[in-house]
Motif scaffolding. Structure first.
Motif, PDB file in Angstrom:
ATOM      1  N   ARG A  31      53.564 -63.932  13.552  1.00 22.89           N
ATOM      2  CA  ARG A  31      52.214 -63.698  13.038  1.00 22.89           C
ATOM      3  C   ARG A  31      52.276 -62.741  11.856  1.00 22.89           C
ATOM      4  O   ARG A  31      53.030 -61.775  11.869  1.00 22.89           O
ATOM      5  CB  ARG A  31      51.331 -63.062  14.120  1.00 22.89           C
ATOM      6  CG  ARG A  31      51.159 -63.891  15.349  1.00 22.89           C
ATOM      7  CD  ARG A  31      50.278 -65.072  15.030  1.00 22.89           C
ATOM      8  NE  ARG A  31      50.123 -65.913  16.198  1.00 22.89           N
ATOM      9  CZ  ARG A  31      48.984 -66.424  16.569  1.00 22.89           C
ATOM     10  NH1 ARG A  31      47.897 -66.188  15.890  1.00 22.89           N
ATOM     11  NH2 ARG A  31      48.934 -67.214  17.612  1.00 22.89           N
ATOM     12  N   SER A  32      51.438 -63.014  10.862  1.00 22.71           N
ATOM     13  CA  SER A  32      51.282 -62.061   9.764  1.00 22.71           C
ATOM     14  C   SER A  32      50.047 -61.237  10.054  1.00 22.71           C
ATOM     15  O   SER A  32      49.124 -61.687  10.727  1.00 22.71           O
ATOM     16  CB  SER A  32      51.151 -62.775   8.420  1.00 22.71           C
ATOM     17  OG  SER A  32      49.969 -63.537   8.393  1.00 22.71           O
ATOM     18  N   ARG A  33      50.050 -60.051   9.542  1.00 26.52           N
ATOM     19  CA  ARG A  33      48.911 -59.160   9.751  1.00 26.52           C
ATOM     20  C   ARG A  33      47.873 -59.388   8.675  1.00 26.52           C
ATOM     21  O   ARG A  33      48.192 -59.526   7.508  1.00 26.52           O
ATOM     22  CB  ARG A  33      49.382 -57.710   9.722  1.00 26.52           C
ATOM     23  CG  ARG A  33      50.303 -57.400  10.868  1.00 26.52           C
ATOM     24  CD  ARG A  33      50.558 -55.921  10.939  1.00 26.52           C
ATOM     25  NE  ARG A  33      51.529 -55.687  11.982  1.00 26.52           N
ATOM     26  CZ  ARG A  33      52.622 -54.965  11.836  1.00 26.52           C
ATOM     27  NH1 ARG A  33      52.880 -54.393  10.677  1.00 26.52           N
ATOM     28  NH2 ARG A  33      53.450 -54.807  12.822  1.00 26.52           N
ATOM     29  N   LYS A  52      39.901 -53.599  19.283  1.00 25.93           N
ATOM     30  CA  LYS A  52      39.545 -54.854  19.956  1.00 25.93           C
ATOM     31  C   LYS A  52      40.050 -56.085  19.217  1.00 25.93           C
ATOM     32  O   LYS A  52      40.494 -57.044  19.843  1.00 25.93           O
ATOM     33  CB  LYS A  52      38.049 -54.926  20.188  1.00 25.93           C
ATOM     34  CG  LYS A  52      37.601 -53.885  21.189  1.00 25.93           C
ATOM     35  CD  LYS A  52      36.140 -53.964  21.503  1.00 25.93           C
ATOM     36  CE  LYS A  52      35.838 -52.781  22.411  1.00 25.93           C
ATOM     37  NZ  LYS A  52      34.737 -52.953  23.257  1.00 25.93           N
ATOM     38  N   GLY A  53      40.006 -56.086  17.917  1.00 23.52           N
ATOM     39  CA  GLY A  53      40.514 -57.225  17.146  1.00 23.52           C
ATOM     40  C   GLY A  53      42.008 -57.412  17.352  1.00 23.52           C
ATOM     41  O   GLY A  53      42.496 -58.537  17.495  1.00 23.52           O
ATOM     42  N   MET A  54      42.734 -56.301  17.365  1.00 18.19           N
ATOM     43  CA  MET A  54      44.186 -56.361  17.577  1.00 18.19           C
ATOM     44  C   MET A  54      44.501 -56.797  19.009  1.00 18.19           C
ATOM     45  O   MET A  54      45.424 -57.568  19.235  1.00 18.19           O
ATOM     46  CB  MET A  54      44.820 -55.004  17.276  1.00 18.19           C
ATOM     47  CG  MET A  54      44.562 -54.520  15.876  1.00 18.19           C
ATOM     48  SD  MET A  54      45.380 -55.529  14.654  1.00 18.19           S
ATOM     49  CE  MET A  54      46.720 -54.455  14.250  1.00 18.19           C
ATOM     50  N   ASP A  93      57.424 -55.778   6.783  1.00 11.56           N
ATOM     51  CA  ASP A  93      56.289 -54.872   6.942  1.00 11.56           C
ATOM     52  C   ASP A  93      55.035 -55.560   7.484  1.00 11.56           C
ATOM     53  O   ASP A  93      54.119 -54.887   7.926  1.00 11.56           O
ATOM     54  CB  ASP A  93      55.935 -54.230   5.589  1.00 11.56           C
ATOM     55  CG  ASP A  93      57.008 -53.260   5.125  1.00 11.56           C
ATOM     56  OD1 ASP A  93      57.719 -52.713   5.993  1.00 11.56           O
ATOM     57  OD2 ASP A  93      57.126 -53.063   3.903  1.00 11.56           O
ATOM     58  N   THR A  94      54.999 -56.885   7.440  1.00  6.74           N
ATOM     59  CA  THR A  94      53.739 -57.547   7.767  1.00  6.74           C
ATOM     60  C   THR A  94      53.847 -58.637   8.828  1.00  6.74           C
ATOM     61  O   THR A  94      52.834 -59.225   9.180  1.00  6.74           O
ATOM     62  CB  THR A  94      53.119 -58.178   6.506  1.00  6.74           C
ATOM     63  OG1 THR A  94      54.049 -59.105   5.950  1.00  6.74           O
ATOM     64  CG2 THR A  94      52.759 -57.112   5.489  1.00  6.74           C
TER      65      THR A  94
END
Length: 151
Positions: A31-33, A52-54, A93-94
């Motif tokens: 997954r990318s952030r 909550k989103g995370m 990093d992402t």
């Protein structure tokens, strides 16, 4: 609807006899952030509290990799996965890799309690000496696609 798959984090299934080991199975996603989510999470971390989103993203990702692992176990003829674990790692990093893995097995309930559990979960008990196979249409699919593990 998909067939039921018993998944446990233990190395055995009390009351069940493992008749066959089908091998290691896994499901994987990277997954990318989202930059905006990261920024919002950064601000939220200043005051504390749940992100909550995370949390939602992690739950969805775990369900996705579980579905992929289960699909691979089913493809190998298993009706259970033992020693299931999750693993995560950062890639750059992402990007975040999330993996669910375990050992796919064919298991048969041999105790009264295990037979009761199998019946409650919808397993078709079959004839004497036949492995318990999942009944059709018991569990909704968790997701899955061509990126399932073990291939």
């Amino acid at each position: 609807m998909e067939d039921l798959m018993l998944v446990v984090t233990t190395n055995d299934l009390p009351g069940w006899e493992i008749r066959q080991v089908c091998g290691e199975v896994f499901g994987l996603t990277v997954r990318s952030r989202n930059a905006f989510s990261q920024m919002g999470a950064g601000f939220k971390s200043l005051v504390g509290g749940e992100l909550k989103g995370m949390t939602s993203n992690l739950v969805n990702s775990r369900n996705e990799v579980m579905g992929r692992m289960i699909d691979e176990a089913r493809a190998r003829g298993a009706n259970a996965v033992v020693a299931m674990r999750f693993d995560t790692s950062e890639m750059g990093d992402t990007w975040t890799e999330i993996c669910a893995f375990g050992t796919a097995v064919v298991a048969v309930p041999v105790s009264d309690g295990a037979r009761e559990t199998a019946t409650r979960l919808g397993y078709d008990m079959g004839g004497a000496g036949q492995p318990a196979q999942p009944a059709q249409g018991v569990q909704e699919t968790l997701g899955g696609d061509q990126y399932g593990g073990g291939q």
